[in-house]
Design an enzyme around this catalytic site. Structure first.
Site, short mmCIF file in Angstrom:
data_model
loop_
_atom_site.label_atom_id
_atom_site.label_comp_id
_atom_site.label_asym_id
_atom_site.label_seq_id
_atom_site.Cartn_x
_atom_site.Cartn_y
_atom_site.Cartn_z
N LYS A 76 0.84 -1.20 0.00
CA LYS A 76 0.00 0.00 0.00
C LYS A 76 0.88 1.25 0.00
CE LYS A 76 -3.69 -2.61 2.13
NZ LYS A 76 -4.34 -3.09 3.35
N ASP A 120 -11.07 2.18 4.04
CA ASP A 120 -11.31 0.74 3.88
C ASP A 120 -12.81 0.43 3.83
OD1 ASP A 120 -9.09 -0.88 3.49
OD2 ASP A 120 -8.56 -0.95 5.63
N GLN A 122 -4.34 -2.12 9.73
CA GLN A 122 -4.15 -3.46 9.16
C GLN A 122 -4.59 -4.53 10.15
OE1 GLN A 122 -3.02 -3.93 5.87
NE2 GLN A 122 -3.72 -6.01 6.28
#
Ligand code: NAP
Length: 299
Positions: A55, A122, A99
Site C-alpha cells: 500500500k 477501507d 491493518q
C-alpha cells in the site's frame, strides 16, 4: 467449445492507476496538497507487513503521501484508540487504514468504530456500511469496489441477472451481495448470498449468471457449479505450497480455472484478476477523501 474471456484485472488496475496519478497531478497543479494515506500496523505479522508495504509503494507510485505508524504488539487498546483519534484530528491526513489482524487483547470492532467515517477508506466503519446499504455516498470496501469496476470496465450486463455470492464475510461477501442488488448501473441483480451452512450449494451456484466466489477454499468451485455462459469472479487468494515455484508457494483462487474456462463467458484469473484491483480501490477512496467527495470537507 469457446473459451471464456479472461478479465484482465492487472490491465484494468494499471489504467485506473494512471488516471488516479493524473488526478493527483491536477490537484498539485491547482495548489492543493497530495492525498495522504495513513496505515497503522501493530506487531510483525509477515503477511500484514507485505500488505502494508504494497500500500505504501502504491502511494509512492501514484504521488500520494503516506505515513506508516508502527506499534509494538504490546500496545494497549486505549493507546491504539488514541493513535486513531490523533489521525482523525489531523487535517493533513485523508485516509486511515488499520491493518488486521490485531493482537487478541484489542477489539477490532472498537478500533474500526473509532476511525472517523470520513477517513475510513477501507469502508469498514458501520456508518459506511450502513450508508452503502442505503445507497448514500460511502466508502465502499476495496475488494467489492474492485469487482464492480471490473464488471463496469468489461461492460458486463448485470441488471436482472442472478448473482450468487459464495461467502458472507464483512469485507467481501456481505458488501458484495448488497452492492450487486443496488439500483445502480452495476447492480440490479437478484442476489443469493451463500455460506458454509447453505444446503445444495452446487444447485445454487448452477443458477448463477454471475458467480462470485469468496470463500477462501482453493479450487473449490468446479465445472459442476457453473451454468454455461456464466460470469465468474474469483476473489479467493490462498497460498498453497508448491515446490516447483522459486518462492515455494503458489497463489490459488477459489475456482478450478482449467475446469471452468470452457464453460463460462468471463472469468477473473488468480493472480492478476481481482487482486490488483483491491489496492487501486483503496487509492481511489483516499483520493475521494482528499477531494471531499464522499464527506464534504470544511476547508
Ligand atoms: P472469510 O472471512 O474466511 O469468509 C469466508 C466465507 O466463506 C464465510 O462466510 C464462510 O461461511 C464461507 N465459506 C467457507 N467455506 C464454505 C463452503 N464450503 N461453502 C460455502 N461457503 C463457505 O474470508 P474473506 O476474508 O471473505 O476472504 C475470502 C477469500 O478471498 C480468501 O481467499 C481471501 O484471501 C480472499 N481475498 C482476496 C482479496 C483480494 O484482494 N483478491 C481481498 C480479500 C479477500 P461462514 O460465514 O458460514 O463461516
Amino acid at each position: 467449445m469457446k473459451m471464456g474471456q479472461i478479465i484482465d484485472g492487472k490491465m484494468v488496475a494499471e489504467s485506473m492507476k494512471a488516471s488516479i496519478a493524473a488526478e493527483v497531478k491536477e490537484l498539485l497543479a491547482s495548489g492543493k496538497r497530495a492525498p495522504h494515506l495513513v496505515a497503522i500496523l501493530v506487531g510483525n505479522n509477515g503477511a500484514s507487513e507485505t500488505y502494508v508495504a504494497n500500500k505504501v509503494k502504491s502511494c509512492e507510485e501514484l504521488g500520494f503521501s503516506s505515513t506508516l505508524l508502527r506499534f509494538s504488539p504490546s500496545i494497549t487498546e486505549e493507546e491504539l484508540l488514541q493513535a486513531v483519534r490523533d489521525v482523525n484530528a489531523n487535517e493533513d491526513m485523508d485516509g486511515l487504514i488499520v491493518q488486521l489482524p490485531l493482537p487478541d487483547h484489542i477489539n477490532p470492532d472498537k478500533v474500526m468504530e473509532t476511525i472517523d467515517p470520513a477517513k475510513d477508506v477501507d469502508g469498514f466503519h458501520p456508518i459506511n456500511i450502513g450508508r452503502m446499504a442505503k445507497g448514500l455516498p460511502a466508502y465502499i470496501s476495496a475488494t467489492p469496489q474492485g469487482v464492480l469496476d471490473l464488471l463496469a470496465y468489461y461492460k458486463i450486463e448485470t441488471a436482472g441477472k442472478h448473482c450468487v455470492v459464495v461467502g458472507r464475510s464483512q469485507i467481501v461477501g456481505l458488501p458484495m451481495s448488497i452492492l450487486m442488488q443496488r439500483n445502480h448501473p452495476v447492480g440490479n441483480c437478484t442476489v443469493t448470498l451463500t455460506h458454509s451452512r447453505t444446503k445444495n450449494l452446487v444447485e445454487m451456484c448452477q443458477q448463477a449468471d454471475i458467480l462470485i466466489a469468496a470463500l477462501g477454499k482453493p479450487e473449490f468451485i468446479t465445472a459442476e457449479h457453473v451454468k454455461p455462459g456464466a460470469v465468474i469472479i474469483d476473489v479467493g487468494l490462498t497460498r498453497v505450497e508448491d515446490a516447483s515455484k522459486k518462492s515455494g508457494f503458489a497463489l490459488k483462487g477459489d475456482v478450478l480455472f482449467d475446469d471452468v474456462i470452457d464453460k463460462c463467458a468471463y472469468i477473473t484469473p488468480v493472480p492478476k484478476g481481482v487482486g490488483p484491483m483491491t489496492i487501486v480501490s483503496l487509492m481511489k477512496n483516499t483520493l475521494l477523501s482528499a477531494k471531499g467527495l464522499i464527506y464534504p470537507k470544511n476547508n
